[in-house]
Design a protein around this motif. Structure first.
Motif, PDB file in Angstrom:
ATOM      1  N   GLU A  64     -34.611  98.821 -20.232  1.00  0.00           N
ATOM      2  CA  GLU A  64     -35.562  98.148 -19.509  1.00  0.00           C
ATOM      3  C   GLU A  64     -35.431  96.529 -18.302  1.00  0.00           C
ATOM      4  O   GLU A  64     -35.302  97.138 -17.328  1.00  0.00           O
ATOM      5  CB  GLU A  64     -36.696  97.916 -20.068  1.00  0.00           C
ATOM      6  N   TYR A  65     -34.494  96.600 -19.107  1.00  0.00           N
ATOM      7  CA  TYR A  65     -34.612  94.849 -18.646  1.00  0.00           C
ATOM      8  C   TYR A  65     -33.019  94.294 -18.127  1.00  0.00           C
ATOM      9  O   TYR A  65     -32.504  93.761 -17.370  1.00  0.00           O
ATOM     10  CB  TYR A  65     -34.467  93.268 -19.667  1.00  0.00           C
ATOM     11  N   ARG A  66     -32.011  95.440 -18.816  1.00  0.00           N
ATOM     12  CA  ARG A  66     -30.540  95.605 -18.825  1.00  0.00           C
ATOM     13  C   ARG A  66     -29.965  94.722 -18.821  1.00  0.00           C
ATOM     14  O   ARG A  66     -29.076  93.950 -17.805  1.00  0.00           O
ATOM     15  CB  ARG A  66     -30.281  96.118 -17.134  1.00  0.00           C
ATOM     16  N   CYS A  67     -30.415  93.076 -20.100  1.00  0.00           N
ATOM     17  CA  CYS A  67     -29.589  92.473 -20.226  1.00  0.00           C
ATOM     18  C   CYS A  67     -30.391  92.551 -21.439  1.00  0.00           C
ATOM     19  O   CYS A  67     -30.885  92.924 -22.320  1.00  0.00           O
ATOM     20  CB  CYS A  67     -30.427  91.199 -19.699  1.00  0.00           C
ATOM     21  N   ALA A  68     -29.577  91.482 -22.802  1.00  0.00           N
ATOM     22  CA  ALA A  68     -29.621  91.450 -23.783  1.00  0.00           C
ATOM     23  C   ALA A  68     -30.938  90.642 -24.277  1.00  0.00           C
ATOM     24  O   ALA A  68     -31.080  90.561 -25.516  1.00  0.00           O
ATOM     25  CB  ALA A  68     -27.824  90.995 -24.572  1.00  0.00           C
ATOM     26  N   GLY A  69     -30.642  89.341 -23.289  1.00  0.00           N
ATOM     27  CA  GLY A  69     -32.181  88.425 -23.443  1.00  0.00           C
ATOM     28  C   GLY A  69     -32.201  87.385 -22.033  1.00  0.00           C
ATOM     29  O   GLY A  69     -31.687  87.390 -21.419  1.00  0.00           O
ATOM     30  N   ILE A  70     -33.283  87.095 -21.954  1.00  0.00           N
ATOM     31  CA  ILE A  70     -33.618  86.564 -21.172  1.00  0.00           C
ATOM     32  C   ILE A  70     -34.649  85.278 -21.258  1.00  0.00           C
ATOM     33  O   ILE A  70     -34.899  84.935 -22.045  1.00  0.00           O
ATOM     34  CB  ILE A  70     -34.966  87.124 -20.533  1.00  0.00           C
ATOM     35  N   GLU A  71     -34.149  83.578 -20.509  1.00  0.00           N
ATOM     36  CA  GLU A  71     -34.286  82.902 -20.802  1.00  0.00           C
ATOM     37  C   GLU A  71     -34.867  82.366 -19.683  1.00  0.00           C
ATOM     38  O   GLU A  71     -35.088  82.846 -18.398  1.00  0.00           O
ATOM     39  CB  GLU A  71     -33.492  81.754 -20.793  1.00  0.00           C
ATOM     40  N   TYR A  72     -36.030  81.565 -19.568  1.00  0.00           N
ATOM     41  CA  TYR A  72     -37.302  81.290 -18.705  1.00  0.00           C
ATOM     42  C   TYR A  72     -37.179  79.334 -18.811  1.00  0.00           C
ATOM     43  O   TYR A  72     -37.269  78.768 -19.355  1.00  0.00           O
ATOM     44  CB  TYR A  72     -38.358  81.961 -18.721  1.00  0.00           C
ATOM     45  N   GLU A  73     -37.306  79.332 -17.095  1.00  0.00           N
ATOM     46  CA  GLU A  73     -37.845  77.780 -17.256  1.00  0.00           C
ATOM     47  C   GLU A  73     -39.173  77.502 -16.211  1.00  0.00           C
ATOM     48  O   GLU A  73     -39.524  78.272 -15.377  1.00  0.00           O
ATOM     49  CB  GLU A  73     -36.408  77.315 -16.206  1.00  0.00           C
ATOM     50  N   TYR A  74     -39.213  76.887 -16.516  1.00  0.00           N
ATOM     51  CA  TYR A  74     -40.824  76.478 -15.809  1.00  0.00           C
ATOM     52  C   TYR A  74     -41.176  75.343 -15.027  1.00  0.00           C
ATOM     53  O   TYR A  74     -40.290  74.033 -14.978  1.00  0.00           O
ATOM     54  CB  TYR A  74     -41.732  76.522 -16.923  1.00  0.00           C
ATOM     55  N   ASP A  75     -41.655  74.836 -14.030  1.00  0.00           N
ATOM     56  CA  ASP A  75     -42.343  74.330 -13.061  1.00  0.00           C
ATOM     57  C   ASP A  75     -43.658  73.171 -13.599  1.00  0.00           C
ATOM     58  O   ASP A  75     -44.490  73.732 -15.544  1.00  0.00           O
ATOM     59  CB  ASP A  75     -43.030  74.297 -11.319  1.00  0.00           C
ATOM     60  N   LYS A  76     -44.255  72.167 -13.807  1.00  0.00           N
ATOM     61  CA  LYS A  76     -45.237  71.856 -14.215  1.00  0.00           C
ATOM     62  C   LYS A  76     -46.405  72.334 -14.050  1.00  0.00           C
ATOM     63  O   LYS A  76     -47.059  72.050 -14.998  1.00  0.00           O
ATOM     64  CB  LYS A  76     -45.330  70.086 -13.441  1.00  0.00           C
ATOM     65  N   MET A  77     -47.352  73.447 -13.392  1.00  0.00           N
ATOM     66  CA  MET A  77     -48.207  74.011 -13.633  1.00  0.00           C
ATOM     67  C   MET A  77     -47.915  75.306 -13.960  1.00  0.00           C
ATOM     68  O   MET A  77     -48.571  76.213 -14.126  1.00  0.00           O
ATOM     69  CB  MET A  77     -48.460  74.537 -11.852  1.00  0.00           C
ATOM     70  N   TYR A  78     -47.077  75.519 -14.872  1.00  0.00           N
ATOM     71  CA  TYR A  78     -45.982  76.425 -15.680  1.00  0.00           C
ATOM     72  C   TYR A  78     -45.948  78.078 -15.363  1.00  0.00           C
ATOM     73  O   TYR A  78     -46.062  79.214 -15.688  1.00  0.00           O
ATOM     74  CB  TYR A  78     -47.865  76.476 -16.594  1.00  0.00           C
ATOM     75  N   GLU A  85     -39.928  79.767  -6.196  1.00  0.00           N
ATOM     76  CA  GLU A  85     -40.554  78.667  -5.394  1.00  0.00           C
ATOM     77  C   GLU A  85     -42.275  78.734  -5.561  1.00  0.00           C
ATOM     78  O   GLU A  85     -42.294  80.216  -5.618  1.00  0.00           O
ATOM     79  CB  GLU A  85     -40.233  78.406  -4.606  1.00  0.00           C
ATOM     80  N   TYR A  86     -43.373  78.361  -5.478  1.00  0.00           N
ATOM     81  CA  TYR A  86     -44.410  78.468  -5.942  1.00  0.00           C
ATOM     82  C   TYR A  86     -45.297  77.772  -5.027  1.00  0.00           C
ATOM     83  O   TYR A  86     -45.232  76.474  -4.364  1.00  0.00           O
ATOM     84  CB  TYR A  86     -45.426  78.572  -6.882  1.00  0.00           C
ATOM     85  N   ASP A  87     -46.404  78.149  -4.516  1.00  0.00           N
ATOM     86  CA  ASP A  87     -47.646  76.752  -3.719  1.00  0.00           C
ATOM     87  C   ASP A  87     -48.094  76.584  -4.473  1.00  0.00           C
ATOM     88  O   ASP A  87     -48.488  76.723  -5.821  1.00  0.00           O
ATOM     89  CB  ASP A  87     -48.062  78.423  -2.200  1.00  0.00           C
ATOM     90  N   PHE A  88     -49.377  75.497  -3.986  1.00  0.00           N
ATOM     91  CA  PHE A  88     -49.758  74.892  -4.775  1.00  0.00           C
ATOM     92  C   PHE A  88     -51.286  76.105  -5.845  1.00  0.00           C
ATOM     93  O   PHE A  88     -51.832  75.743  -6.976  1.00  0.00           O
ATOM     94  CB  PHE A  88     -51.501  74.619  -4.244  1.00  0.00           C
ATOM     95  N   ALA A  89     -51.395  77.254  -5.244  1.00  0.00           N
ATOM     96  CA  ALA A  89     -52.303  78.415  -5.581  1.00  0.00           C
ATOM     97  C   ALA A  89     -51.530  79.058  -6.886  1.00  0.00           C
ATOM     98  O   ALA A  89     -52.005  79.776  -7.272  1.00  0.00           O
ATOM     99  CB  ALA A  89     -52.789  79.162  -4.755  1.00  0.00           C
ATOM    100  N   GLY A  90     -50.131  79.150  -7.026  1.00  0.00           N
ATOM    101  CA  GLY A  90     -49.157  80.098  -7.936  1.00  0.00           C
ATOM    102  C   GLY A  90     -48.741  81.635  -7.391  1.00  0.00           C
ATOM    103  O   GLY A  90     -48.618  82.185  -8.075  1.00  0.00           O
TER     104      GLY A  90
END
Length: 187
Positions: free
Chosen positions: A100-114, A142-147
């Protein structure tokens, strides 16, 4: 539709989370879900987060999901219960590339608004890999104030460095959207 089973039986823990889901046939025996290719699944939780899911055949042995290409998925979370990684494993619990994702794993990072700001695709060795379907190694958002996602950019690994790349799925290396009062106005 014939999905290969007559009913799904679910077992729950004390917190109302699914511990096991089994597909049962008309004969009241284990059946195999035709789409997923497995008979039952088990889920493990830690600190309120699902950290593992395992998929089994009628014989009780691990089986690769036909729709996803893995037998086990393991997740890790940060101190805020945000999923920071997921990795996929075969029936011998060795890393495997998900269909499905064509990889063996995914790492995620988040901003201060999750909001998820980085999706980093990993190979079976745990290092950056370039997906064969999209041709990208990393997605940044990148996200705006509303997500709302207002910018998404794609990158490929070149030696030790990331460089901008055209996503084969979309045909572009980056896109930007604009929102007004929560409504999309251009992109």
């Amino acid at each position: 539709f014939d999905y290969g089973y007559a009913q799904v039986v679910r077992e729950y823990d004390l917190f109302g989370r699914i511990k096991r889901a089994s597909f049962i046939g008309d004969d009241v025996k284990r059946a195999r879900w035709k789409v997923g290719g497995y008979s039952f699944s088990e889920f493990v939780y830690e600190d309120g987060n699902q950290i593992e899911a395992r998929y089994y055949g009628e014989d009780g042995k691990l089986v690769l999901r036909a729709d996803l290409g893995y037998a086990v998925i393991k997740m890790k979370y940060d101190e805020y219960s945000r999923n920071i990684s997921e990795t996929y494993f075969d029936v011998k619990e060795l890393p495997v590339v998900s269909t499905e994702y064509r990889c063996a794993g995914i790492e995620y990072e988040y901003d201060k608004m999750y909001n998820k700001t980085v999706l980093r695709y990993l190979g079976p060795d745990g290092k950056h890999m370039t997906r064969d379907d999209t041709g990208i190694t990393e997605t940044r958002r990148e996200y705006d104030f509303a997500g709302n996602i207002v910018k998404e950019s794609y990158f490929v690994i070149d030696g030790e460095k990331l460089k901008p790349a055209v996503n084969k799925d979309t045909g572009y290396a980056s896109f930007e959207d604009a929102f007004e009062n929560g409504n999309w106005i251009e992109g």
